[in-house]
Motif scaffolding. Structure first.
Motif, PDB file in Angstrom:
ATOM      1  N   VAL A 122      -2.741  -0.935   6.960  1.00 52.33           N
ATOM      2  CA  VAL A 122      -1.654  -0.979   6.177  1.00 52.33           C
ATOM      3  C   VAL A 122      -2.044  -2.152   5.094  1.00 52.33           C
ATOM      4  O   VAL A 122      -1.526  -2.055   4.157  1.00 52.33           O
ATOM      5  N   MET A 123      -2.805  -3.071   5.340  1.00 50.96           N
ATOM      6  CA  MET A 123      -3.185  -4.158   4.521  1.00 50.96           C
ATOM      7  C   MET A 123      -4.009  -3.644   3.353  1.00 50.96           C
ATOM      8  O   MET A 123      -3.573  -3.924   2.328  1.00 50.96           O
ATOM      9  N   GLU A 124      -4.847  -2.424   3.704  1.00 48.03           N
ATOM     10  CA  GLU A 124      -5.582  -2.070   2.641  1.00 48.03           C
ATOM     11  C   GLU A 124      -4.708  -1.123   1.675  1.00 48.03           C
ATOM     12  O   GLU A 124      -4.966  -1.169   0.444  1.00 48.03           O
ATOM     13  N   ARG A 125      -3.763  -0.418   2.546  1.00 47.43           N
ATOM     14  CA  ARG A 125      -2.860   0.369   1.538  1.00 47.43           C
ATOM     15  C   ARG A 125      -1.847  -0.641   0.810  1.00 47.43           C
ATOM     16  O   ARG A 125      -1.643  -0.238  -0.543  1.00 47.43           O
ATOM     17  N   LEU A 126      -1.562  -1.797   1.289  1.00 43.69           N
ATOM     18  CA  LEU A 126      -0.686  -2.482   0.464  1.00 43.69           C
ATOM     19  C   LEU A 126      -1.539  -3.173  -0.681  1.00 43.69           C
ATOM     20  O   LEU A 126      -0.978  -3.222  -1.808  1.00 43.69           O
ATOM     21  N   GLU A 127      -2.780  -3.728  -0.305  1.00 48.65           N
ATOM     22  CA  GLU A 127      -3.865  -4.073  -1.452  1.00 48.65           C
ATOM     23  C   GLU A 127      -3.723  -2.949  -2.570  1.00 48.65           C
ATOM     24  O   GLU A 127      -3.475  -3.478  -3.843  1.00 48.65           O
ATOM     25  N   ARG A 128      -4.116  -1.822  -2.384  1.00 48.30           N
ATOM     26  CA  ARG A 128      -4.182  -0.626  -3.268  1.00 48.30           C
ATOM     27  C   ARG A 128      -2.787  -0.735  -4.087  1.00 48.30           C
ATOM     28  O   ARG A 128      -2.930  -0.348  -5.518  1.00 48.30           O
ATOM     29  N   ASP A 129      -1.689  -0.510  -3.372  1.00 44.20           N
ATOM     30  CA  ASP A 129      -0.540  -0.188  -4.197  1.00 44.20           C
ATOM     31  C   ASP A 129      -0.060  -1.507  -4.866  1.00 44.20           C
ATOM     32  O   ASP A 129       0.398  -1.390  -6.122  1.00 44.20           O
ATOM     33  N   LEU A 130      -0.293  -2.593  -4.468  1.00 45.41           N
ATOM     34  CA  LEU A 130      -0.168  -3.886  -5.361  1.00 45.41           C
ATOM     35  C   LEU A 130      -1.035  -4.047  -6.579  1.00 45.41           C
ATOM     36  O   LEU A 130      -0.558  -4.219  -7.620  1.00 45.41           O
ATOM     37  N   ASP A 131      -2.377  -3.469  -6.382  1.00 44.12           N
ATOM     38  CA  ASP A 131      -3.041  -3.317  -7.435  1.00 44.12           C
ATOM     39  C   ASP A 131      -2.760  -2.442  -8.509  1.00 44.12           C
ATOM     40  O   ASP A 131      -2.663  -2.635  -9.720  1.00 44.12           O
ATOM     41  N   THR A 132      -2.356  -1.189  -7.963  1.00 36.83           N
ATOM     42  CA  THR A 132      -1.659  -0.178  -8.905  1.00 36.83           C
ATOM     43  C   THR A 132      -0.475  -0.796  -9.533  1.00 36.83           C
ATOM     44  O   THR A 132      -0.258  -0.450 -10.827  1.00 36.83           O
ATOM     45  N   LEU A 133       0.371  -1.453  -9.107  1.00 36.03           N
ATOM     46  CA  LEU A 133       1.740  -1.943  -9.460  1.00 36.03           C
ATOM     47  C   LEU A 133       1.555  -2.927 -10.394  1.00 36.03           C
ATOM     48  O   LEU A 133       2.205  -2.699 -11.620  1.00 36.03           O
ATOM     49  N   TYR A 134       0.664  -3.915 -10.187  1.00 39.85           N
ATOM     50  CA  TYR A 134       0.452  -5.185 -10.919  1.00 39.85           C
ATOM     51  C   TYR A 134      -0.811  -5.232 -11.614  1.00 39.85           C
ATOM     52  O   TYR A 134      -0.883  -6.390 -12.439  1.00 39.85           O
ATOM     53  N   GLY A 135      -1.752  -4.485 -11.352  1.00 36.99           N
ATOM     54  CA  GLY A 135      -3.107  -4.863 -11.815  1.00 36.99           C
ATOM     55  C   GLY A 135      -4.189  -5.312 -10.689  1.00 36.99           C
ATOM     56  O   GLY A 135      -3.430  -6.110  -9.839  1.00 36.99           O
ATOM     57  N   PRO A 136      -5.424  -5.170 -10.866  1.00 35.63           N
ATOM     58  CA  PRO A 136      -6.413  -5.542  -9.915  1.00 35.63           C
ATOM     59  C   PRO A 136      -6.353  -7.191  -9.914  1.00 35.63           C
ATOM     60  O   PRO A 136      -6.345  -7.884 -10.982  1.00 35.63           O
ATOM     61  N   GLY A 137      -6.532  -7.627  -8.771  1.00 37.30           N
ATOM     62  CA  GLY A 137      -6.754  -9.217  -8.855  1.00 37.30           C
ATOM     63  C   GLY A 137      -5.378 -10.007  -8.768  1.00 37.30           C
ATOM     64  O   GLY A 137      -5.443 -11.343  -8.923  1.00 37.30           O
ATOM     65  N   GLN A 138      -3.906  -9.295  -8.903  1.00 40.30           N
ATOM     66  CA  GLN A 138      -3.006 -10.044  -8.784  1.00 40.30           C
ATOM     67  C   GLN A 138      -2.235 -10.371  -7.636  1.00 40.30           C
ATOM     68  O   GLN A 138      -1.253 -11.048  -7.647  1.00 40.30           O
ATOM     69  N   SER A 139      -2.902 -10.034  -6.565  1.00 38.60           N
ATOM     70  CA  SER A 139      -2.218 -10.404  -5.244  1.00 38.60           C
ATOM     71  C   SER A 139      -3.711 -10.787  -4.307  1.00 38.60           C
ATOM     72  O   SER A 139      -4.931 -10.448  -4.780  1.00 38.60           O
ATOM     73  N   HIS A 140      -3.498 -11.609  -3.510  1.00 37.38           N
ATOM     74  CA  HIS A 140      -4.621 -12.134  -2.592  1.00 37.38           C
ATOM     75  C   HIS A 140      -4.277 -12.036  -1.165  1.00 37.38           C
ATOM     76  O   HIS A 140      -3.260 -12.305  -0.931  1.00 37.38           O
ATOM     77  N   ARG A 141      -5.245 -11.902  -0.427  1.00 36.17           N
ATOM     78  CA  ARG A 141      -5.277 -12.157   1.023  1.00 36.17           C
ATOM     79  C   ARG A 141      -4.867 -13.402   1.185  1.00 36.17           C
ATOM     80  O   ARG A 141      -5.723 -14.412   1.073  1.00 36.17           O
ATOM     81  N   TRP A 142      -3.874 -13.654   2.101  1.00 33.85           N
ATOM     82  CA  TRP A 142      -3.360 -14.830   2.592  1.00 33.85           C
ATOM     83  C   TRP A 142      -3.975 -15.345   4.226  1.00 33.85           C
ATOM     84  O   TRP A 142      -4.454 -16.348   4.370  1.00 33.85           O
ATOM     85  N   SER A 143      -3.792 -14.225   4.960  1.00 34.35           N
ATOM     86  CA  SER A 143      -4.215 -14.246   6.230  1.00 34.35           C
ATOM     87  C   SER A 143      -4.683 -12.473   6.600  1.00 34.35           C
ATOM     88  O   SER A 143      -4.645 -11.712   5.830  1.00 34.35           O
ATOM     89  N   ASP A 144      -4.966 -12.433   7.982  1.00 33.63           N
ATOM     90  CA  ASP A 144      -5.175 -11.106   8.212  1.00 33.63           C
ATOM     91  C   ASP A 144      -4.164 -10.178   8.172  1.00 33.63           C
ATOM     92  O   ASP A 144      -4.287  -8.796   7.702  1.00 33.63           O
ATOM     93  N   GLY A 145      -2.695 -10.810   8.322  1.00 36.03           N
ATOM     94  CA  GLY A 145      -1.706  -9.796   8.128  1.00 36.03           C
ATOM     95  C   GLY A 145      -0.814 -10.138   6.905  1.00 36.03           C
ATOM     96  O   GLY A 145       0.366  -9.659   6.853  1.00 36.03           O
TER      97      GLY A 145
END
Length: 172
Positions: free
Chosen positions: A13-36
């Motif tokens: 799920v985290m990988e999917r969220l990262e991909r979706d956020l990268d698609t929505l806002y561009g790569p590098g616009q969100s960052h892992r805060w912790s495991d979940g």
């Protein structure tokens, strides 16, 4: 349409969220805060996207803190948030266990798609843009962005002198 099977793996799920956020806002616009958890800055809003188990699925909670470290948490604030909730179609205002004012929008991972995530992110940012300043002016406290800035300064200071900081910014 066949329903998507429940997600059982947090990392999936985290990988999917990262991909979706990268698609929505561009790569590098969100960052892992912790495991979940992921974090994204959007204007003055600090938005946390947290995935956690819920029965045989995962819940994805999108949260922003509108005011942290409030000087006063009283019935008037509770009534104000209740009235805002009555006007809000999706998501909810709340006061967490630390007395911080939050806005949350939750999705089931098995039913989530990129459009639903986009709506959740926009709703959370909109709540912060529309209501944080008034809450801060009436009940005190600091913005989530200011809290994050202070924590980053403390971390830099800790790196320089080796002392720990017990301040908290992220989701509890």
């Amino acid at each position: 349409m066949t329903p998507r099977p429940p997600f059982r793996d947090l990392e999936e799920v985290m990988e999917r969220l990262e991909r979706d956020l990268d698609t929505l806002y561009g790569p590098g616009q969100s960052h892992r805060w912790s495991d979940g958890a992921l974090v994204r800055l959007d204007g003055d809003a600090v938005v946390f996207v947290v995935a956690s188990p819920l029965d045989d699925d995962l819940i994805v909670n999108v949260r922003t803190y509108l005011a942290r470290g409030l000087e006063t948490v009283d019935g008037a604030l509770g009534l104000h948030l209740a009235r805002l909730n009555a006007e809000t179609l999706f998501g909810a205002f709340s006061i967490d266990e630390d007395g911080d004012v939050c806005f949350d929008y939750s999705l089931l991972a098995s039913a989530m798609n990129r459009d639903a995530l986009r709506v959740a992110m926009r709703s959370v940012v909109h709540a912060a843009e529309r209501h944080a300043a008034e809450i801060l002016a009436r009940w005190g406290g600091v913005s989530s962005l200011e809290t994050l800035r202070r924590q980053m300064e403390a971390a830099r200071s800790q790196d320089e002198d080796g002392e720990a900081d017990d301040g908290s910014v992220g989701p509890n």
